[in-house]
Enzyme design. Sequence first.
Site, PDB file in Angstrom:
ATOM      1  N   ASP A 102      35.161  50.537  41.605  1.00  0.00           N
ATOM      2  CA  ASP A 102      34.847  50.377  40.178  1.00  0.00           C
ATOM      3  C   ASP A 102      35.525  49.120  39.636  1.00  0.00           C
ATOM      4  O   ASP A 102      36.524  48.663  40.191  1.00  0.00           O
ATOM      5  CB  ASP A 102      35.393  51.562  39.374  1.00  0.00           C
ATOM      6  CG  ASP A 102      34.874  52.888  39.879  1.00  0.00           C
ATOM      7  OD1 ASP A 102      33.765  52.913  40.431  1.00  0.00           O
ATOM      8  OD2 ASP A 102      35.600  53.885  39.714  1.00  0.00           O
TER       9      ASP A 102
HETATM   10  N1  URA Z   1      36.588  56.512  43.568  1.00  0.00           N
HETATM   11  C1  URA Z   1      36.495  56.118  42.278  1.00  0.00           C
HETATM   12  O1  URA Z   1      36.447  56.935  41.374  1.00  0.00           O
HETATM   13  N2  URA Z   1      36.466  54.828  42.039  1.00  0.00           N
HETATM   14  C2  URA Z   1      36.540  53.863  42.992  1.00  0.00           C
HETATM   15  O2  URA Z   1      36.517  52.691  42.688  1.00  0.00           O
HETATM   16  C3  URA Z   1      36.638  54.304  44.334  1.00  0.00           C
HETATM   17  C4  URA Z   1      36.656  55.635  44.586  1.00  0.00           C
END
Ligand code: URA
Length: 231
Positions: A102
């Site tokens: 993310d």
């Molecule tokens: N899980 C998440 O919630 N975000 C990420 O970026 C990776 C795994």
Amino acid sequence: MERLDKFLSQASGLSRSQVRQLLKAGQAAVDGTPETDGSRKIDPATQKITLSGAELGKKGRRVVLLNKPAGYLTATQDRSAPTVLDLLPEKYRDLNPVGRLDKATEGLLLLTDDGELLHRLISPRRGVEKVYYARHEGAAGPADVDAFASGLVLGDGTRCLPAVLRPLGPGESLVILREGKYHQVRRMLAARGLPVTYLERRQEGFLTLGDLPRGGFRELTEAEIEELAVD
Ligand code: URA
């Protein structure tokens, strides 16, 4: 610059004497022109080297390990926000992220220009272990650990594979997953009333961040790529 025979042997896995024979038989070519002199100096980053017609070398098989900072999108281009490719030099512009982190998540992200390797790495069948460090509201307890271990079902009915939740102290935990669903760590912890305030991926399979600074990157060695490629 390096010797052609040494490069051919390293890139193909053939022995030096096998390579010598192929050179003698006119099976090696540099930029399309057959070459029989193994001592010739070549630059595999800019020259096209073929052995028995197959292209060898780093081109088409580069893997970069990036320590992603928050604020960058896992995408190759975006109009409104910087992407992880903006953190890399021009020569890596044709790489693609392997899976995604993310925008707010930091840590280990692989990128590659090898399509076959990319698909192999993101295949859910492979089930490589990914280790995340999370800071979250609330404190994780034994019931949360058990819920992760038996496979959480998220609010929308999404069923997660059994996972490891390891509380490190009040408000911080390690989460170990073998899959990568959308926002998975955030959604799993939120499902247990532990909303995430900070998330970092620290490890993927045998690869760790090591001493790479945030925003730093390195190319994996051929040996590391080989190990990654093993199913
Ligand atoms: N899980 C998440 O919630 N975000 C990420 O970026 C990776 C795994």
